[in-house]
Scaffold this active site. Structure first.
Site, short mmCIF file in Angstrom:
data_model
loop_
_atom_site.label_atom_id
_atom_site.label_comp_id
_atom_site.label_asym_id
_atom_site.label_seq_id
_atom_site.Cartn_x
_atom_site.Cartn_y
_atom_site.Cartn_z
N LEU A 1 0.82 -1.21 0.00
CA LEU A 1 0.00 0.00 0.00
C LEU A 1 0.85 1.26 0.00
O LEU A 1 0.66 2.15 0.80
CB LEU A 1 -0.95 0.01 1.20
CG LEU A 1 -2.05 -1.05 1.18
CD1 LEU A 1 -2.96 -0.89 2.39
CD2 LEU A 1 -2.89 -0.95 -0.08
N CYS A 2 1.86 1.26 -0.86
CA CYS A 2 2.63 2.49 -0.97
C CYS A 2 2.93 2.79 -2.43
O CYS A 2 4.02 3.19 -2.79
CB CYS A 2 3.90 2.41 -0.14
SG CYS A 2 4.77 0.86 -0.27
N GLY A 3 1.94 2.59 -3.27
CA GLY A 3 2.06 2.97 -4.66
C GLY A 3 3.14 2.19 -5.39
O GLY A 3 3.31 1.00 -5.16
#
Lengths: 142, 294
Positions: free
Chosen positions: B88-90
């Site tokens: 969940l950090c691109g």
């Protein structure tokens, strides 16, 4: 004695200490070196050991544990770049003792094994030394 | 016609997602600050070290050290890939892995082997999927890297390099440009670039006469590995800050998107509700008309 040195103790993680002091006594591989104001420019390696600074006409002394690194003196500024360092008041003796016990156990284990573990033993020895230094310095404050 | 209850359920599900992403965004914002402070507090050490290194280098002209020597042949290169432990950090991890993949391919094109030191669970799971066995792995350190971690990673490549097991070492990490921007970059760790120790003589004017204890060469001997350690430490810190930055941006856009979805869903919910009311009225009117006729 009016003249002072600016002493900075820096570890990779942060600046531990900065103060105007009268003398820095540092552990080097060839024994202790005392540095007074007007010292010639110097770069020296540090051995694991006790580093102390004196100020306030020698009345106040602060002790630090350093695990090695180096020290630079330049124009009345002493920069201590330590791999790890701790002020005597901040050392957790219990923790250091426990760590020491753990490392000793580990070393015994390693020595019994025939495999090539020289590197690991070397790192254990260094860790052990660091724990001992911390304990020693912590005892100074008592 | 979409079912009213279904739409309502979707709205509430998107709403709770939005709550989570918003919280994560705020957590990341707080963590960026701490990570940035850590980068800042590592700077004095790095700067003083570079200064001393420069001083020493001026005394040891044409310094030789195993870490400075370029190996004649490149047979094996080590790549340290810094990824995060959590997702969940691109594109944070994807960028690193793409660069790493590129390096591996370059090495193979030269006829060299590549070995990977994986930092972070994301690198591990990717390598596993690719069927590559990392020579070393570190996990659960990407959040709060310490100098001890950096030292242990650096020690591996340093000893491998001086023993001739590898002929170059690179670190792949996300440089922290600012809170909203990270850039995946490759840095060469070993051999240490000569520019570090080859200093221009003239511009400084009369230089102070330094004493070196025990000797300039011995100091250099100790400094060079420390230089590598500091580089690795900095990469770890930058990567940690970048991770939070990337997560914040990713979570912000997720929160915004959730808001948009909620607006659209609410609109279609209202439309469906209106339609069903209209329908009911039509039925009632129709029913009443039928009664009157009879």
């Amino acid at each position: 004695m009016a003249k002072t040195l600016l002493c900075e103790i820096v570890t990779p993680e942060r600046i531990l200490y900065t103060n105007e002091v009268e003398m820095v006594i540092a552990p080097t591989p060839d024994g202790e070196s005392g540095i007074l104001p007007l010292h010639a420019p110097l770069v020296t390696l540090l051995a694991p050991g006790e580093l102390r600074v004196r100020y306030n006409d020698g009345k106040d002394v602060e002790w630090f544990a350093v695990s090695g690194g180096y020290l630079q003196v330049h124009e009345d500024k002493v920069i201590v770049l330590a791999d790890a360092a701790a002020a005597s008041s901040q050392i957790d003796v219990e923790r250091a003792r426990r760590a020491k016990a753990l490392i000793e156990e580990r070393m015994k284990e390693l020595k019994e094994r025939p495999a090539d573990v020289a590197e690991e033993i070397a790192s254990c020895v260094a860790d052990l030394k660091w724990c001992e230094v911390q304990i020693k310095v912590a005892e100074r404050r008592a | 016609m979409p079912n009213l209850r279904d739409i309502k359920r979707r709205i509430s599900s998107v709403q709770s997602t939005r709550q989570i992403t918003r919280t994560m965004e705020m957590v990341a914002t707080a963590k960026i600050k701490k990570a940035q402070e850590r980068i800042e507090s590592a700077r004095p050490y790095a700067l003083s070290m570079m200064e001393v290194l420069g001083n020493v280098a001026r005394y040891v002209q044409g310094a030789t050290h195993p870490l400075l020597e370029e190996h004649p042949e490149r047979k094996r290169v080590a790549i340290i890939a810094l990824t995060s432990d959590r997702g969940l950090c691109g594109a944070f991890n994807a960028n690193i892995l793409r660069l790493t993949e590129g390096l591996i391919r370059d090495a193979e094109a030269e006829g060299a082997e590549a070995e990977i030191i994986a930092v972070g669970k994301k690198a591990l799971s990717y390598l596993k999927y690719r069927g590559v066995e990392p020579v070393a792995e570190y996990r659960d350190i990407s959040d709060k890297p310490t100098f001890a971690h950096a030292r242990s990673i650096a020690a591996q490549v340093i000893s491998a390099y001086s023993e001739g097991r590898i002929d170059a070492a690179y670190v792949v990490f996300n440089r922290f440009k600012n809170v909203a921007e990270q850039k995946a970059e490759v840095h060469q760790l070993l051999p240490i670039e000569r520019t570090v120790v080859d200093v221009d003589e003239e511009p400084l004017g009369p230089r102070p006469e330094y004493l070196f204890e025990p000797s300039p060469a011995a100091v250099l001997e100790k400094l060079l590995p420390m230089y590598v350690e500091t580089l690795v430490y900095r990469a770890l810190l930058e990567s940690a800050a970048s991770e939070q930055g990337a997560r914040r941006v990713a979570m912000k856009s997720a929160t915004d998107n959730a808001g948009e979805i909620i607006t659209t869903l609410t609109r279609s919910y209202n439309r469906a509700r209106q339609a069903s009311i209209t329908n009911e009225i039509a039925e009632i009117v129709g029913g009443a008309a039928a009664l009157e006729e009879s």
